[in-house]
Design a protein around this motif. Structure first.
Motif, PDB file in Angstrom:
ATOM      1  N   TYR A 207      39.747  36.400  47.462  1.00 37.47           N
ATOM      2  CA  TYR A 207      39.391  37.358  46.353  1.00 37.47           C
ATOM      3  C   TYR A 207      40.397  37.693  45.833  1.00 37.47           C
ATOM      4  O   TYR A 207      40.034  38.464  45.217  1.00 37.47           O
ATOM      5  N   ASP A 208      41.185  38.270  46.818  1.00 40.68           N
ATOM      6  CA  ASP A 208      42.200  39.254  46.660  1.00 40.68           C
ATOM      7  C   ASP A 208      43.157  39.039  45.078  1.00 40.68           C
ATOM      8  O   ASP A 208      44.151  38.739  44.152  1.00 40.68           O
ATOM      9  N   LEU A 209      43.320  37.326  45.613  1.00 41.95           N
ATOM     10  CA  LEU A 209      44.169  36.100  44.886  1.00 41.95           C
ATOM     11  C   LEU A 209      43.254  36.352  43.083  1.00 41.95           C
ATOM     12  O   LEU A 209      44.233  35.993  42.175  1.00 41.95           O
ATOM     13  N   VAL A 210      41.735  35.690  43.611  1.00 41.13           N
ATOM     14  CA  VAL A 210      41.532  35.748  41.718  1.00 41.13           C
ATOM     15  C   VAL A 210      40.899  36.882  40.719  1.00 41.13           C
ATOM     16  O   VAL A 210      41.452  37.258  39.596  1.00 41.13           O
ATOM     17  N   ARG A 211      41.472  38.206  41.556  1.00 43.40           N
ATOM     18  CA  ARG A 211      41.324  39.673  41.824  1.00 43.40           C
ATOM     19  C   ARG A 211      42.830  39.633  40.737  1.00 43.40           C
ATOM     20  O   ARG A 211      42.404  40.051  39.856  1.00 43.40           O
ATOM     21  N   GLU A 212      43.869  39.027  40.897  1.00 41.07           N
ATOM     22  CA  GLU A 212      44.740  39.627  40.619  1.00 41.07           C
ATOM     23  C   GLU A 212      45.051  38.548  39.795  1.00 41.07           C
ATOM     24  O   GLU A 212      45.383  39.076  38.902  1.00 41.07           O
ATOM     25  N   LEU A 213      44.590  37.624  39.534  1.00 42.63           N
ATOM     26  CA  LEU A 213      44.562  36.558  38.848  1.00 42.63           C
ATOM     27  C   LEU A 213      43.940  37.014  37.243  1.00 42.63           C
ATOM     28  O   LEU A 213      44.693  37.566  36.304  1.00 42.63           O
ATOM     29  N   LYS A 214      43.170  37.719  36.886  1.00 45.56           N
ATOM     30  CA  LYS A 214      42.289  38.530  36.043  1.00 45.56           C
ATOM     31  C   LYS A 214      42.922  39.232  36.139  1.00 45.56           C
ATOM     32  O   LYS A 214      42.934  40.046  34.532  1.00 45.56           O
ATOM     33  N   ARG A 215      43.396  40.140  36.436  1.00 47.12           N
ATOM     34  CA  ARG A 215      44.290  41.480  35.891  1.00 47.12           C
ATOM     35  C   ARG A 215      45.256  40.865  35.846  1.00 47.12           C
ATOM     36  O   ARG A 215      45.457  41.505  34.359  1.00 47.12           O
ATOM     37  N   GLN A 216      46.063  39.592  35.597  1.00 41.11           N
ATOM     38  CA  GLN A 216      46.825  39.354  34.497  1.00 41.11           C
ATOM     39  C   GLN A 216      46.955  38.682  33.512  1.00 41.11           C
ATOM     40  O   GLN A 216      46.958  38.060  33.242  1.00 41.11           O
ATOM     41  N   ASP A 217      45.315  38.348  33.390  1.00 37.90           N
ATOM     42  CA  ASP A 217      44.656  37.572  32.356  1.00 37.90           C
ATOM     43  C   ASP A 217      45.116  36.089  32.340  1.00 37.90           C
ATOM     44  O   ASP A 217      45.301  35.485  31.051  1.00 37.90           O
ATOM     45  N   VAL A 218      45.043  35.769  33.693  1.00 36.76           N
ATOM     46  CA  VAL A 218      45.543  34.131  33.551  1.00 36.76           C
ATOM     47  C   VAL A 218      43.710  33.672  34.018  1.00 36.76           C
ATOM     48  O   VAL A 218      43.110  34.472  34.027  1.00 36.76           O
ATOM     49  N   PRO A 219      44.021  32.593  32.663  1.00 37.01           N
ATOM     50  CA  PRO A 219      42.354  31.465  32.340  1.00 37.01           C
ATOM     51  C   PRO A 219      42.509  31.063  34.281  1.00 37.01           C
ATOM     52  O   PRO A 219      41.852  30.125  33.737  1.00 37.01           O
ATOM     53  N   ILE A 220      41.570  32.057  34.842  1.00 34.85           N
ATOM     54  CA  ILE A 220      40.895  31.548  35.209  1.00 34.85           C
ATOM     55  C   ILE A 220      39.579  32.295  35.443  1.00 34.85           C
ATOM     56  O   ILE A 220      38.778  33.088  34.829  1.00 34.85           O
ATOM     57  N   HIS A 221      38.725  31.020  35.903  1.00 34.63           N
ATOM     58  CA  HIS A 221      36.614  31.381  34.808  1.00 34.63           C
ATOM     59  C   HIS A 221      35.590  31.064  36.239  1.00 34.63           C
ATOM     60  O   HIS A 221      34.594  31.629  36.182  1.00 34.63           O
ATOM     61  N   PHE A 245      32.154  37.384  44.118  1.00 38.41           N
ATOM     62  CA  PHE A 245      33.474  36.758  42.852  1.00 38.41           C
ATOM     63  C   PHE A 245      32.226  37.069  41.806  1.00 38.41           C
ATOM     64  O   PHE A 245      33.192  36.960  40.695  1.00 38.41           O
ATOM     65  N   ASP A 246      30.523  37.174  41.841  1.00 34.98           N
ATOM     66  CA  ASP A 246      30.172  37.536  40.801  1.00 34.98           C
ATOM     67  C   ASP A 246      30.452  38.666  39.636  1.00 34.98           C
ATOM     68  O   ASP A 246      31.036  38.686  38.449  1.00 34.98           O
ATOM     69  N   ALA A 247      30.948  39.470  41.324  1.00 29.23           N
ATOM     70  CA  ALA A 247      30.730  41.329  40.360  1.00 29.23           C
ATOM     71  C   ALA A 247      32.571  41.453  39.455  1.00 29.23           C
ATOM     72  O   ALA A 247      32.570  41.745  38.894  1.00 29.23           O
ATOM     73  N   LEU A 248      32.951  40.545  39.752  1.00 32.79           N
ATOM     74  CA  LEU A 248      34.520  39.748  39.044  1.00 32.79           C
ATOM     75  C   LEU A 248      33.735  39.600  37.701  1.00 32.79           C
ATOM     76  O   LEU A 248      35.742  39.408  37.090  1.00 32.79           O
ATOM     77  N   GLY A 249      32.608  39.299  37.434  1.00 34.63           N
ATOM     78  CA  GLY A 249      33.422  38.239  36.070  1.00 34.63           C
ATOM     79  C   GLY A 249      33.380  37.631  36.035  1.00 34.63           C
ATOM     80  O   GLY A 249      33.141  36.374  35.437  1.00 34.63           O
ATOM     81  N   LEU A 250      33.456  36.074  37.317  1.00 38.57           N
ATOM     82  CA  LEU A 250      33.744  34.941  37.840  1.00 38.57           C
ATOM     83  C   LEU A 250      32.930  34.178  38.135  1.00 38.57           C
ATOM     84  O   LEU A 250      31.669  34.014  38.070  1.00 38.57           O
ATOM     85  N   HIS A 251      32.386  32.623  37.636  1.00 36.68           N
ATOM     86  CA  HIS A 251      31.762  32.266  38.180  1.00 36.68           C
ATOM     87  C   HIS A 251      31.714  31.313  39.228  1.00 36.68           C
ATOM     88  O   HIS A 251      33.068  32.099  39.656  1.00 36.68           O
ATOM     89  N   THR A 252      30.260  30.955  39.718  1.00 34.76           N
ATOM     90  CA  THR A 252      30.799  30.377  41.266  1.00 34.76           C
ATOM     91  C   THR A 252      30.027  28.887  41.049  1.00 34.76           C
ATOM     92  O   THR A 252      29.486  28.610  39.858  1.00 34.76           O
ATOM     93  N   ALA A 253      30.661  27.954  42.442  1.00 34.88           N
ATOM     94  CA  ALA A 253      29.538  27.045  42.215  1.00 34.88           C
ATOM     95  C   ALA A 253      29.935  26.209  43.691  1.00 34.88           C
ATOM     96  O   ALA A 253      30.864  26.682  44.321  1.00 34.88           O
ATOM     97  N   LEU A 254      28.629  26.381  43.930  1.00 33.62           N
ATOM     98  CA  LEU A 254      29.081  25.291  45.334  1.00 33.62           C
ATOM     99  C   LEU A 254      29.482  23.688  44.953  1.00 33.62           C
ATOM    100  O   LEU A 254      28.865  23.209  44.373  1.00 33.62           O
ATOM    101  N   THR A 255      30.926  23.184  45.985  1.00 36.52           N
ATOM    102  CA  THR A 255      31.393  22.086  45.159  1.00 36.52           C
ATOM    103  C   THR A 255      31.305  21.035  46.125  1.00 36.52           C
ATOM    104  O   THR A 255      31.185  19.464  45.490  1.00 36.52           O
ATOM    105  N   GLU A 256      31.292  21.027  47.164  1.00 38.87           N
ATOM    106  CA  GLU A 256      31.103  19.950  48.475  1.00 38.87           C
ATOM    107  C   GLU A 256      30.448  20.017  49.292  1.00 38.87           C
ATOM    108  O   GLU A 256      30.622  20.021  50.202  1.00 38.87           O
ATOM    109  N   VAL A 257      29.398  20.647  49.423  1.00 34.28           N
ATOM    110  CA  VAL A 257      28.245  20.920  50.395  1.00 34.28           C
ATOM    111  C   VAL A 257      27.936  19.255  51.086  1.00 34.28           C
ATOM    112  O   VAL A 257      27.185  18.384  50.761  1.00 34.28           O
ATOM    113  N   ASP A 258      28.136  20.093  52.746  1.00 33.87           N
ATOM    114  CA  ASP A 258      27.072  18.849  53.284  1.00 33.87           C
ATOM    115  C   ASP A 258      27.555  20.219  54.459  1.00 33.87           C
ATOM    116  O   ASP A 258      28.209  20.298  55.099  1.00 33.87           O
ATOM    117  N   VAL A 259      26.500  19.374  55.524  1.00 37.57           N
ATOM    118  CA  VAL A 259      25.921  20.127  57.025  1.00 37.57           C
ATOM    119  C   VAL A 259      26.155  19.477  58.431  1.00 37.57           C
ATOM    120  O   VAL A 259      24.913  18.149  57.920  1.00 37.57           O
TER     121      VAL A 259
END
Ligand code: G3I
Length: 343
Positions: A207-221, A245-259
């Motif tokens: 969370y801290d990483l992606v918030r900082e990347l967005k603050r720096q206008d790094v193209p993370i989606h 993460f949604d509240a930061l304006g980011l998309h999310t995805a469940l990417t590798e689900v197995d149980v």
């Protein structure tokens, strides 16, 4: 009470057997009204050699991820010579079946080419940029989501000590996203990690990483939550975590689900497994920008789990004979509950 009179034999034939139940609607069709893509990781050998496997992938999913074929070790086993064939075959399959591709993965500490170990540290930055841009350019306009950077945190939220951190310092993460965006401005660029399904020290680090990347206008989606889970320790707060993460304006995805579960499986474990899959799907459906739910291989027949977790297995939504498990029914039931999300 005299016996009931015998029923007269009318000579009529026995009633015809009931018509076989129609096959259940594919997961992709059930997910679509929710604005959700439903996907699977794809074992390209099985896709080429197992007709039943191939038929399920074609019918059930509208997004696919190469389980291994798009990793650097598979793409460039010999320095300077890219092997695009297997990945081209996946893209041809996906395009023939109306499926979008998740690109997995550009920058990771695992499954790098063996020759990388012989590269002087001061050459690694230029080499990594060349790999990222060569790969992203090759599939420009054809990859929906890229897992640009994969698994850079330890469980306690501290940076993982990788070849890239040692050679390039922490700035390589932002650089990787910029390089990928320059090579394909239309692709959605994700950070991807495991054990970040709940609010915990590791997901706090992300969370801290992606918030900082967005603050720096790094193209993370977006943020990819892998969700390699177990019935013995189900994720506790997936909706709360995806929501932040949604509240930061980011998309999310469940990417590798197995149980996974301690083998042998039994009805209680299979129901517990279904509940974990259900909790992850519900968390995604509750998160407006959660774009996709991808299982990391849908059948136990080809699962990576038994080779990596001794005594564990049965992690998929179908068993090794492609028979739906309670988890598959749970996902279908929740997706059939209607109610499209507001975005
Ligand atoms: O391709 C080689 C083959 O040439 C060789 O003969 C064979 C035997 O050594 O190995 C083959 O490579 C294997 C590769 O899968 C392809 O089958 C590797 O040894 C094996 O380690 C690799 O395992 C993959 C694992 O990532 C590696 O970390 C799993 O299939 C794959 O499901 C798994 O997926 C990862 C995600 O990419 C990232 N998130 C975690 C997830 C699970 O670890």
């Amino acid at each position: 009470m005299p016996d009931d009179p015998p029923v007269p034999v009318t000579g009529s034939a026995a009633p015809p057997p009931p018509a076989p139940a129609p096959p259940p609607p594919p997961l992709r069709r059930l997910a679509a009204p929710h604005g959700l893509a439903f996907g699977t990781a794809v074992n390209l050998t099985a896709l080429a050699e197992d007709p039943a496997y191939r038929a399920w992938v074609a019918a059930q999913f509208d997004t696919v991820t190469a389980e291994n074929a798009m990793k650097w070790a598979e793409l460039e086993p010999t320095r300077g010579r890219y092997e695009w064939g297997p990945t081209d075959a996946l893209f041809a399959f996906a395009e023939a079946n109306g499926q979008r591709v998740r690109g997995h993965t550009l920058v990771w500490h695992n499954q790098n080419p063996a020759w990388l170990a012989d590269v002087p540290p001061d050459e690694l930055g230029a080499l990594l940029k060349t790999h990222v841009q060569t790969t992203v350019r090759r599939f420009r306009g054809r990859v929906w989501q890229w897992d640009v950077v994969n698994e850079v945190f330890e469980e306690d939220g501290t940076p993982r000590d990788t070849i890239w951190l040692r050679a390039l310092g922490p700035g390589y993460v932002a650089d990787a996203f910029r390089w990928a965006h320059e090579a394909d401005p239309d692709a959605l660029l994700f950070y991807n990690d495991f054990d970040i399904e709940a609010v915990n020290a590791k997901s706090d680090g992300v969370y801290d990483l992606v918030r900082e990347l967005k603050r720096q206008d790094v193209p993370i989606h977006g943020v990819g939550v892998q969700a390699h889970c177990s019935v013995e320790s189900p994720p506790t707060t997936p909706a709360e975590n995806l929501g932040r993460f949604d509240a930061l304006g980011l998309h999310t995805a469940l990417t590798e689900v197995d149980v996974r579960m301690a083998m042998p499986s039994d009805p209680v474990k299979l129901q517990a497994q279904a509940n974990v899959y259900r909790s992850l799907l519900r968390a995604c459906l509750l998160t407006p920008r959660c774009l996709s739910f991808t299982v990391w291989g849908y059948t136990d027949k080809y699962s990576w789990v038994p080779g990596w977790f001794e005594g564990a297995g049965a992690a998929g939504i179908l068993d090794e004979n492609f028979a739906p498990k309670p988890a598959h029914r749970a996902l279908r039931d929740d997706l059939s509950s209607g109610g499209a999300r507001r975005r």
